[in-house]
Design a protein around this motif. Structure first.
Motif, short mmCIF file in Angstrom:
data_model
loop_
_atom_site.label_atom_id
_atom_site.label_comp_id
_atom_site.label_asym_id
_atom_site.label_seq_id
_atom_site.Cartn_x
_atom_site.Cartn_y
_atom_site.Cartn_z
N LEU B 87 0.84 -1.19 -0.01
CA LEU B 87 0.03 -0.09 0.00
C LEU B 87 0.93 1.43 -0.04
CD1 LEU B 87 -2.81 -1.23 2.27
CD2 LEU B 87 -3.10 -0.47 0.11
N MET B 88 1.95 1.16 0.80
CA MET B 88 2.97 2.28 0.91
C MET B 88 3.51 2.55 -0.51
SD MET B 88 6.14 2.55 3.41
CE MET B 88 7.29 1.81 2.36
N ASN B 89 3.85 1.53 -1.40
CA ASN B 89 4.39 1.61 -2.65
C ASN B 89 3.36 2.06 -3.55
OD1 ASN B 89 7.20 0.69 -2.54
ND2 ASN B 89 6.51 -1.42 -3.25
N ILE B 90 2.10 1.72 -3.35
CA ILE B 90 1.05 2.22 -4.27
C ILE B 90 0.86 3.86 -4.09
CG2 ILE B 90 -1.26 2.21 -4.85
CD1 ILE B 90 -0.76 -0.88 -4.50
N SER B 91 0.69 4.18 -2.97
CA SER B 91 0.57 5.70 -2.71
C SER B 91 1.67 6.40 -2.83
CB SER B 91 0.38 5.76 -0.83
OG SER B 91 -0.43 4.75 -0.09
N LEU B 92 2.96 6.02 -2.82
CA LEU B 92 4.04 6.73 -3.44
C LEU B 92 3.94 6.70 -4.92
CD1 LEU B 92 6.22 8.05 -1.63
CD2 LEU B 92 7.59 6.00 -1.98
N GLU B 93 3.60 5.83 -5.50
CA GLU B 93 3.51 6.08 -6.86
C GLU B 93 2.49 6.89 -7.32
OE1 GLU B 93 5.19 4.12 -9.48
OE2 GLU B 93 6.43 3.35 -8.01
N ASN B 94 1.47 6.98 -6.74
CA ASN B 94 0.20 7.79 -6.99
C ASN B 94 0.43 9.13 -6.32
OD1 ASN B 94 -1.08 5.99 -8.47
ND2 ASN B 94 -2.10 5.18 -6.60
N GLU B 95 1.48 9.40 -5.67
CA GLU B 95 2.06 10.78 -4.69
C GLU B 95 0.96 11.07 -3.93
OE1 GLU B 95 4.00 13.77 -6.97
OE2 GLU B 95 5.01 11.89 -8.31
N GLU B 96 0.42 9.87 -3.26
CA GLU B 96 -0.61 10.17 -2.12
C GLU B 96 0.04 10.29 -0.71
OE1 GLU B 96 -3.55 6.94 -2.65
OE2 GLU B 96 -4.21 7.87 -4.58
N ILE B 97 0.62 11.43 -0.41
CA ILE B 97 1.52 11.50 0.75
C ILE B 97 0.84 10.98 2.07
CG2 ILE B 97 3.32 12.99 1.97
CD1 ILE B 97 4.00 12.30 -1.17
N SER B 98 -0.19 11.64 2.09
CA SER B 98 -0.97 11.12 3.58
C SER B 98 -1.12 9.95 3.58
CB SER B 98 -2.31 12.04 3.54
OG SER B 98 -3.08 11.82 2.72
N ASN B 99 -1.54 9.07 2.82
CA ASN B 99 -1.63 7.55 2.53
C ASN B 99 -0.37 7.10 2.85
OD1 ASN B 99 -4.55 7.68 2.50
ND2 ASN B 99 -4.26 7.18 0.45
N PHE B 100 0.51 7.46 2.16
CA PHE B 100 2.09 6.90 2.30
C PHE B 100 2.50 7.24 3.79
CE2 PHE B 100 6.38 6.24 1.96
CZ PHE B 100 6.86 7.21 2.63
N LEU B 101 2.10 8.09 4.41
CA LEU B 101 2.77 8.56 5.63
C LEU B 101 2.25 7.32 6.81
CD1 LEU B 101 3.01 12.20 5.82
CD2 LEU B 101 4.88 10.50 5.91
N CYS B 102 0.91 7.30 6.40
CA CYS B 102 0.00 6.22 7.17
C CYS B 102 0.57 5.02 7.18
CB CYS B 102 -1.39 6.10 6.65
SG CYS B 102 -2.57 6.98 7.79
N GLU B 103 0.90 4.39 6.06
CA GLU B 103 1.05 2.90 5.73
C GLU B 103 2.65 2.91 6.14
OE1 GLU B 103 -0.59 0.84 5.20
OE2 GLU B 103 -2.35 1.87 4.71
N ASN B 104 3.39 3.76 6.10
CA ASN B 104 4.82 3.92 6.36
C ASN B 104 5.10 3.67 8.04
OD1 ASN B 104 7.45 5.50 7.42
ND2 ASN B 104 8.00 4.95 5.48
N GLN B 105 3.96 4.58 8.46
CA GLN B 105 4.30 4.58 9.95
C GLN B 105 3.53 2.94 10.71
OE1 GLN B 105 5.56 6.96 11.27
NE2 GLN B 105 5.70 5.85 13.29
N ARG B 106 2.50 2.53 9.97
CA ARG B 106 2.09 1.24 10.26
C ARG B 106 3.07 0.04 10.07
NH1 ARG B 106 -2.99 -1.88 8.68
NH2 ARG B 106 -2.74 -1.40 6.65
N ALA B 107 3.77 0.12 9.10
CA ALA B 107 4.78 -0.78 8.91
C ALA B 107 5.96 -0.91 9.82
CB ALA B 107 5.39 -0.64 7.39
N LEU B 108 6.33 0.54 10.19
CA LEU B 108 7.19 0.46 11.16
C LEU B 108 6.92 -0.04 12.43
CD1 LEU B 108 8.61 4.23 10.62
CD2 LEU B 108 9.90 2.05 10.74
N VAL B 109 5.66 0.32 13.08
CA VAL B 109 5.06 0.04 14.31
C VAL B 109 5.04 -1.73 14.15
CG1 VAL B 109 2.93 -0.07 15.83
CG2 VAL B 109 4.14 1.77 14.80
N GLN B 110 4.37 -2.33 13.12
CA GLN B 110 4.17 -3.68 13.07
C GLN B 110 5.57 -4.54 13.10
OE1 GLN B 110 1.94 -4.63 9.49
NE2 GLN B 110 0.04 -4.18 10.64
N ILE B 111 6.48 -3.86 12.17
CA ILE B 111 8.10 -4.46 12.43
C ILE B 111 8.56 -4.25 13.62
CG2 ILE B 111 10.26 -4.05 11.53
CD1 ILE B 111 9.18 -3.45 8.81
N SER B 112 8.34 -3.47 14.36
CA SER B 112 8.82 -3.24 15.73
C SER B 112 8.12 -4.19 16.65
CB SER B 112 8.65 -1.65 16.10
OG SER B 112 8.85 -1.59 17.57
#
Lengths: 225, 126
Positions: B87-112
């Motif tokens: 989802l993060m990749n797709i958001s970045l491709e479509n330059e949807e920055i707010s979605n990207f930030l959401c998914e990026n943060q979610r991924a970070l938390v889940q990995i942690s």
């Protein structure tokens, strides 16, 4: 489904190996620790069988670790009686010289019905027949009857019984058991000679038993219609 | 004696496997965390093209390492991280920055969280 299928087979093989590694004690009477391990292994094995999202290792690792613990503990129990008592407890005498030890029964939370039931399972229908009764560490009851209630055996009656040794299965479904032949001090040549004299082919034998006195019994396979 | 030797070897193997899992989990989570934070920084500084490249590389890295991690860790947790990254990749491709930030943060938390749950701490054991 295919994943479950393969995992079930793999886990089955691992459990058979585990039971074999733990030794024949596991297959017969169970001590407390052995019972715990057996129950745990069966429950743990079921989880990755049904849930394919769970890694197989999450089932295998605990099983392997339980086996290791069980073997180490059983070795330790062999070396240290104190440790053995701590893990398995001690046998408890509940009937001593014909007299019931009520405090021992209370300690074991054993009712009179439980005692009667266990005695009946040993073909004892009267408390008066029992000299000693001991509850073993695996929960089973061992009984020594009073001398006058014991079944007389050959030595008591002064009868000499011929010793024909052990009778074993030397041929099973057409296959010779060398182990059984050795046990009876017999040879394959003798067996083949017997079959030749009886005009029976090895492949036609369903079961053949023999003892050290060369007494044998052959049961042929039934003819298929 | 033979039984004792086999048991000892099995015990050593299981300990080695646990060590191997922890080592790989640690390595993967550190790499992923560093990459995700780097992507975040690139997006914040406006370098979207570099961020897309790094994001794609990170996703491939995760897909590659997931095969090994799936042997040790519940698949659900790994798949949900993979979803976040996709989802993060797709958001970045479509330059949807707010979605990207959401998914990026979610991924970070889940990995942690994944790293924390696999670590043999007192809280996890109890």
């Amino acid at each position: 489904m295919a994943v479950s299928f393969i995992r079930t087979i793999l886990l089955y093989i691992v459990i058979i190996f585990a039971v074999k590694l733990m030794g024949k004690r596991q297959i017969s009477e169970l001590q407390t620790s052995e019972l715990v391990v057996t129950l745990l292994i069966s429950n743990i094995a079921a989880i990755p069988m049904q849930n394919t999202g769970q890694p197989l290792l999450s089932g295998l690792l605990p099983i392997i670790l339980l086996i290791c613990c069980e073997i180490f503990i059983s070795k330790l129990m062999l070396k240290s009686q104190k440790f053995r008592q701590m893990v398995c407890g001690r046998p408890v005498v509940i009937i001593n010289n014909g007299k019931i030890d009520q405090s021992a029964m209370k300690e074991l939370r054993m009712s009179t019905e439980d005692l009667s039931e266990q005695l009946r399972q040993l073909d004892i229908f009267s408390l008066q027949d029992v000299a000693f009764a001991i509850v073993e560490t695996n929960g089973k009851l061992s009984v020594l009857k009073k001398p006058e209630k014991l079944q007389p055996d050959a030595s008591m009656l002064g009868i000499v019984v011929p010793d024909s040794g052990i009778e074993t299965v030397v041929v099973s479904d057409g296959v010779i058991s060398n182990f059984s032949l050795e046990l009876c001090h017999l040879t394959t040549d003798w067996l083949k000679e017997v079959l030749r004299r009886q005009n029976v082919k090895l492949s036609d034998v369903f079961i053949m038993t023999a003892n050290k006195d060369k007494n044998y019994n052959i049961i042929k396979k039934e003819e298929t219609p | 004696m033979k039984r004792l030797i086999i048991t000892t070897l099995l015990l050593i193997s299981t300990i080695a496997l646990c060590g191997f899992e922890l080592f790989n989990m640690n390595l993967v989570s550190r790499t992923m965390t560093d990459n995700l934070e780097a992507i975040n920084s690139l997006v914040s500084s406006g370098d979207i093209s570099e961020a897309k490249k790094l994001s794609s590389q990170t996703y491939e890295f995760w897909e590659d390492k997931m095969k090994l991690l799936a042997v040790f860790i519940q698949h659900d947790s790994l798949e949900s991280i993979e979803e976040c990254l996709a989802l993060m990749n797709i958001s970045l491709e479509n330059e949807e920055i707010s979605n990207f930030l959401c998914e990026n943060q979610r991924a970070l938390v889940q990995i942690s969280n994944l790293n924390d749950t696999e670590y043999p701490s007192i809280e996890n054991i109890l």
